[in-house]
Design a protein around this motif. Structure first.
Motif, PDB file in Angstrom:
ATOM      1  N   UNK A 243     -14.987 -18.586  -5.990  1.00 43.52           N
ATOM      2  CA  UNK A 243     -14.827 -19.997  -5.668  1.00 43.52           C
ATOM      3  C   UNK A 243     -15.836 -20.477  -4.634  1.00 43.52           C
ATOM      4  N   UNK A 244     -16.860 -19.651  -4.338  1.00 39.40           N
ATOM      5  CA  UNK A 244     -17.891 -20.037  -3.390  1.00 39.40           C
ATOM      6  C   UNK A 244     -17.510 -19.830  -1.938  1.00 39.40           C
ATOM      7  N   UNK A 245     -16.344 -19.244  -1.688  1.00 36.50           N
ATOM      8  CA  UNK A 245     -15.910 -18.964  -0.323  1.00 36.50           C
ATOM      9  C   UNK A 245     -16.221 -17.510   0.030  1.00 36.50           C
ATOM     10  N   UNK A 246     -16.239 -17.251   1.325  1.00 36.38           N
ATOM     11  CA  UNK A 246     -16.605 -15.925   1.811  1.00 36.38           C
ATOM     12  C   UNK A 246     -15.384 -15.153   2.280  1.00 36.38           C
ATOM     13  N   UNK A 247     -15.410 -13.846   2.045  1.00 39.82           N
ATOM     14  CA  UNK A 247     -14.325 -12.965   2.481  1.00 39.82           C
ATOM     15  C   UNK A 247     -14.908 -11.841   3.316  1.00 39.82           C
ATOM     16  N   UNK A 248     -14.397 -11.699   4.528  1.00 34.71           N
ATOM     17  CA  UNK A 248     -14.814 -10.596   5.396  1.00 34.71           C
ATOM     18  C   UNK A 248     -13.920  -9.397   5.114  1.00 34.71           C
ATOM     19  N   UNK A 249     -14.540  -8.243   4.870  1.00 30.82           N
ATOM     20  CA  UNK A 249     -13.809  -7.004   4.573  1.00 30.82           C
ATOM     21  C   UNK A 249     -14.300  -5.923   5.528  1.00 30.82           C
ATOM     22  N   UNK A 250     -13.351  -5.232   6.161  1.00 34.43           N
ATOM     23  CA  UNK A 250     -13.685  -4.118   7.047  1.00 34.43           C
ATOM     24  C   UNK A 250     -12.921  -2.889   6.576  1.00 34.43           C
ATOM     25  N   UNK A 251     -13.583  -2.095   5.724  1.00 35.60           N
ATOM     26  CA  UNK A 251     -12.929  -0.914   5.146  1.00 35.60           C
ATOM     27  C   UNK A 251     -13.571   0.369   5.608  1.00 35.60           C
ATOM     28  N   UNK A 252     -13.914   0.451   6.888  1.00 32.33           N
ATOM     29  CA  UNK A 252     -14.807   1.509   7.332  1.00 32.33           C
ATOM     30  C   UNK A 252     -14.140   2.794   7.792  1.00 32.33           C
ATOM     31  N   UNK A 253     -12.814   2.882   7.868  1.00 31.55           N
ATOM     32  CA  UNK A 253     -12.218   4.199   8.105  1.00 31.55           C
ATOM     33  C   UNK A 253     -12.095   4.925   6.767  1.00 31.55           C
ATOM     34  N   UNK A 254     -12.076   6.242   6.777  1.00 29.05           N
ATOM     35  CA  UNK A 254     -12.076   7.013   5.525  1.00 29.05           C
ATOM     36  C   UNK A 254     -10.848   6.702   4.676  1.00 29.05           C
ATOM     37  N   UNK A 255      -9.660   6.597   5.295  1.00 30.85           N
ATOM     38  CA  UNK A 255      -8.445   6.339   4.531  1.00 30.85           C
ATOM     39  C   UNK A 255      -8.448   4.927   3.948  1.00 30.85           C
ATOM     40  N   UNK A 256      -8.849   3.975   4.769  1.00 28.15           N
ATOM     41  CA  UNK A 256      -8.902   2.593   4.276  1.00 28.15           C
ATOM     42  C   UNK A 256      -9.942   2.469   3.174  1.00 28.15           C
ATOM     43  N   UNK A 257     -11.055   3.175   3.311  1.00 27.01           N
ATOM     44  CA  UNK A 257     -12.106   3.122   2.298  1.00 27.01           C
ATOM     45  C   UNK A 257     -11.574   3.576   0.936  1.00 27.01           C
ATOM     46  N   UNK A 258     -10.765   4.608   0.927  1.00 28.71           N
ATOM     47  CA  UNK A 258     -10.196   5.089  -0.347  1.00 28.71           C
ATOM     48  C   UNK A 258      -9.320   4.010  -0.977  1.00 28.71           C
TER      49      UNK A 258
END
Length: 388
Positions: A243-258
């Motif tokens: 929809x042209x909007x931006x989403x910030x994602x912080x998945x930088x721990x190993x468990x969250x990354x999975x």
């Protein structure tokens, strides 16, 4: 009862840094007497007006007693010394040397009150080769190292953008508030060192540069602009949605990354040697960001956010002020308050960012920023016992 009730502060501040420090202290219950020139703090002319009154000052000057004085006059100087005599701290942010020139240097102030904590906020500090140079908040960002990092990589034709608020002034103000409370605690416990606090905009920004100084010292590395990402963690970026909007994602721990990889339909990437640790993800961040961006491109920002929330992956759409005001979490935390301003009518204020058990956020906003000199009679007459 608010935590700093009974603490007495004199503000000889203009524009942002010192007044921001005293706003924090006033929110916490300190008595703050803001000394303005007869025409008022210059910041009263900044930003939008409503019915001829500055909107921002409703927040910037809240909980403060405003008096007007000409510091260059003998009467003004004498009244400041009387105010200092009953205060715990005086906070100023004039250019170095100005206070001495008007007869209000530390020696004179301490003659009036030996225990007075004097916090001096300036662009570059009270000493050093640049002490006499003028500075505003943008200069603190530039010289402190922050503005170098706000560009997008390779975008050399455009200037690195500022963050949109006077961040170096606000940082210096926060540090000043913390230093004043610390020094007052020291005096209370018999430690009379540290009665003069020297803070500056450049040092305040420079203090935030995390590992960049040791990296330079050990390896000769100079961290370069990363855009919406950061060199030391991955994935953490901002991704465009359908929809042209931006989403910030912080998945930088190993468990969250999975969990993130499972949501975007790429579970095999979680066991790929290129991505199994934060260090290897940082080395291969372009491929990783491309995979996430391909997924967000198929979802609206709200759809993507809801999917990631369900998997407990940290994320957020980029909020504007309308989003903040309407968000149920902001409302539940009482972060946006409607208050009555005698000059503006009903106006929205941000709550103080700290919460104390048994203290309502609304208790911290006792009154809004007043007109310049609104409390002259109260301060000079009732508090100092002077004739009208």
């Amino acid at each position: 009862m608010l935590p700093l009730q009974g603490l007495k502060i004199v503000e000889l501040g203009h524009y942002i840094a010192a007044p921001f420090a005293t706003r924090l202290l006033a929110d916490l219950g300190a008595e703050v007497i803001k000394v303005e020139p007869p025409e008022g703090d210059p910041v009263r002319g900044w930003g939008s007006l409503h019915q001829g009154h500055p909107v921002w000052f409703s927040v910037h000057g809240r909980n403060k007693l405003s008096v007007t004085l000409d510091l260059k006059s003998a009467e003004g100087r004498d009244k400041v010394l009387k105010l200092a005599g009953r205060a715990d701290s005086l906070i100023e942010n004039y250019r170095p040397g100005y206070m001495e020139r008007v007869g209000l240097g530390p020696a004179t102030l301490h003659a009036a009150n030996p225990n007075l904590i004097i916090a001096r906020v300036s662009g570059y500090g009270q000493d050093g080769p640049y002490r006499d140079k003028p500075a505003f908040g943008a200069i603190g960002e530039a010289m402190g190292g922050l503005r170098h990092l706000t560009a997008n990589p390779g975008q050399t034709a455009l200037p690195p953008p500022r963050c949109g608020v006077s961040i170096s002034d606000d940082l210096a103000g926060m540090y000043a508030a913390m230093a004043v409370v610390s020094a007052c605690w020291g005096v209370k416990n018999g430690n009379h060192q540290g009665r003069i606090i020297d803070l500056d905009l450049v040092s305040s920004v420079f203090s935030l540069m995390e590992g960049m100084l040791p990296e330079y010292g050990l390896f000769g590395w100079v961290r370069q602009p990363q855009g919406a990402a950061i060199k030391t963690a991955a994935p953490t970026n901002t991704y465009l949605c359908a929809d042209g909007k931006w989403l910030c994602i912080a998945g930088n721990s190993d468990l969250i990354f999975k969990r993130l990889m499972a949501v975007i339909g790429q579970p095999q990437m979680a066991t790929d040697p290129r991505f199994v640790t934060n260090a290897t993800r940082c080395d291969n961040v372009e491929a990783l960001d491309a995979a996430i961006a391909a997924w967000t491109a198929t979802k609206t920002a709200k759809e993507a956010e809801e999917a990631l929330d369900g998997a407990e992956v940290p994320c957020s759409r980029l909020y504007d002020m309308k989003d903040c005001v309407e968000d149920p979490h902001f409302q539940a935390r009482d972060l946006v308050m409607e208050v009555e301003d005698p000059l503006l009518g009903k106006v929205l204020h941000p709550a103080a960012p700290f919460k104390f058990d048994g203290v309502s956020s609304r208790d911290m906003v006792r009154w809004t920023g007043a007109a310049a000199g609104a409390h002259n009679d109260h301060v000079f007459g009732e508090l100092l016992g002077m004739k009208p």
